[in-house]
Write a protein that holds these residues in place. Sequence first.
Motif, PDB file in Angstrom:
ATOM      1  N   GLY A 210      25.458  34.625  22.186  1.00  0.00           N
ATOM      2  CA  GLY A 210      25.870  35.579  23.198  1.00  0.00           C
ATOM      3  C   GLY A 210      26.809  36.613  22.612  1.00  0.00           C
ATOM      4  N   THR A 211      27.616  37.244  23.472  1.00  0.00           N
ATOM      5  CA  THR A 211      28.602  38.216  23.008  1.00  0.00           C
ATOM      6  C   THR A 211      29.491  37.596  21.940  1.00  0.00           C
ATOM      7  N   GLU A 212      29.811  36.327  22.150  1.00  0.00           N
ATOM      8  CA  GLU A 212      30.396  35.484  21.116  1.00  0.00           C
ATOM      9  C   GLU A 212      29.570  34.219  21.063  1.00  0.00           C
ATOM     10  N   ASP A 213      29.403  33.665  19.880  1.00  0.00           N
ATOM     11  CA  ASP A 213      28.607  32.442  19.730  1.00  0.00           C
ATOM     12  C   ASP A 213      29.517  31.227  19.890  1.00  0.00           C
ATOM     13  N   LYS A 214      29.127  30.328  20.771  1.00  0.00           N
ATOM     14  CA  LYS A 214      29.880  29.094  20.984  1.00  0.00           C
ATOM     15  C   LYS A 214      29.115  27.936  20.358  1.00  0.00           C
ATOM     16  N   ILE A 215      29.796  27.176  19.524  1.00  0.00           N
ATOM     17  CA  ILE A 215      29.162  26.081  18.787  1.00  0.00           C
ATOM     18  C   ILE A 215      29.749  24.770  19.291  1.00  0.00           C
ATOM     19  N   PHE A 216      28.944  24.010  20.007  1.00  0.00           N
ATOM     20  CA  PHE A 216      29.419  22.815  20.690  1.00  0.00           C
ATOM     21  C   PHE A 216      29.045  21.555  19.917  1.00  0.00           C
ATOM     22  N   SER A 217      30.003  20.661  19.814  1.00  0.00           N
ATOM     23  CA  SER A 217      29.826  19.384  19.131  1.00  0.00           C
ATOM     24  C   SER A 217      29.460  18.296  20.137  1.00  0.00           C
ATOM     25  N   PRO A 218      28.670  17.309  19.720  1.00  0.00           N
ATOM     26  CA  PRO A 218      28.376  16.183  20.607  1.00  0.00           C
ATOM     27  C   PRO A 218      29.495  15.160  20.700  1.00  0.00           C
ATOM     28  N   LYS A 219      30.605  15.400  19.996  1.00  0.00           N
ATOM     29  CA  LYS A 219      31.732  14.479  20.082  1.00  0.00           C
ATOM     30  C   LYS A 219      32.236  14.389  21.522  1.00  0.00           C
ATOM     31  N   PRO A 220      32.740  13.236  21.918  1.00  0.00           N
ATOM     32  CA  PRO A 220      33.281  13.088  23.277  1.00  0.00           C
ATOM     33  C   PRO A 220      34.393  14.103  23.538  1.00  0.00           C
ATOM     34  N   PHE A 221      34.458  14.588  24.776  1.00  0.00           N
ATOM     35  CA  PHE A 221      35.488  15.537  25.154  1.00  0.00           C
ATOM     36  C   PHE A 221      36.112  15.107  26.476  1.00  0.00           C
ATOM     37  N   GLN A 222      37.288  15.633  26.749  1.00  0.00           N
ATOM     38  CA  GLN A 222      37.977  15.302  27.986  1.00  0.00           C
ATOM     39  C   GLN A 222      37.799  16.396  29.031  1.00  0.00           C
ATOM     40  N   ASP A 223      38.080  17.636  28.634  1.00  0.00           N
ATOM     41  CA  ASP A 223      37.936  18.760  29.561  1.00  0.00           C
ATOM     42  C   ASP A 223      37.861  20.036  28.734  1.00  0.00           C
ATOM     43  N   ASN A 224      37.881  21.188  29.401  1.00  0.00           N
ATOM     44  CA  ASN A 224      37.770  22.464  28.691  1.00  0.00           C
ATOM     45  C   ASN A 224      38.918  22.721  27.729  1.00  0.00           C
ATOM     46  N   LYS A 225      40.042  22.049  27.911  1.00  0.00           N
ATOM     47  CA  LYS A 225      41.186  22.235  27.024  1.00  0.00           C
ATOM     48  C   LYS A 225      41.050  21.409  25.749  1.00  0.00           C
ATOM     49  N   ASP A 226      40.068  20.530  25.732  1.00  0.00           N
ATOM     50  CA  ASP A 226      39.880  19.650  24.573  1.00  0.00           C
ATOM     51  C   ASP A 226      39.452  20.449  23.338  1.00  0.00           C
TER      52      ASP A 226
END
Length: 326
Positions: A210-226
């Motif tokens: 997108g306008t910026e590329d976001k690269i997401f990991s499959p590692k467990p997360f807690q919330d958007n602040k993680d």
Amino acid sequence: MLGRLSHLELIQLAHKRCVTPLSPKFHKGQNGRVCIIGGCEDYTGAPYFSAHATALMGCDMTHVICEKDAATVIKSYSPNLMVHPYLRMGKLGEMPKIKPLLSKMHVLVIGPGLGRDEGMLKSVKEIVRIVLEEHDGMIPIVFDADSLYLLTQDQEVRDMVRRFPSGRIILTPNVVEFKRIKDVIGEDSESVEAGAYIAKKLKCIVVEKGTEDKIFSPKPFQDNKDKSWLVSSVEGSNKRVGGQGDTLTGTIACMLAFSRARHDFKLCGDDSDSKFEWLDYAMLSCYVGSTVTRECAKLAFTAKKRAMQTSDMNDRVGEVFDKLFG
């Protein structure tokens, strides 16, 4: 955690951990063997641009497995690529020829120019199964274009993707493809970033373009602040060209091949760090691929403005790689 590092720190870490050196001690192929799987009669440019980007990043050997009628056209674009006409429209491809070729590859890219022919998609599904069952899922696969369509249409493919080791599957959806995946996978009720939720559910890396590329990991997360993801916001081009995503898949694939040489094959000796896992290599590879692609687009747009074409940015991959890591 990678998400805490600055852009410069991420590039420096990728240089240190992922990029392989050049040495007279290495033989041909040790610095990467990548195969692009796609290309049909109507779409021959996409697999070429992906493979060409891989080669210009420094990969030793770049292959293309494509539909029979596309092979001659793709070969005519460049004699540097090894092109194999083993896919078939309307029926399963020549799997007895494809299987031994897969066993030699360090990374696969599936989707550029693939189309939605039933026979082509069936061949791709069989290739994914072979990598999972006969190679323990260790060969990383970058899903792009119509392989992402197959992912959304076929539950069995999604089930196979979930069984791969963490970080060995990378999805690179654009806005439309991302929405299609989100509609199938769903969203988290806690309003977690959709890309993070998809990565968790499919147990893969998601590169949301997108306008910026976001690269997401499959590692467990807690919330958007993680912050279990990376954001690539390097300036790119105000003009979008059709093959920019193909350049991205090629650059990511080459970095994954370099990373396998370091992590899996110990090309540089035992320089392992117990805290640095394959998933870290893969996330960095995706970040570098995004950075290189955006830098190429910026240079091409600066030079050509509205006349900019895919080839203008694709041809700059080697220049940008040298600028970052030379």
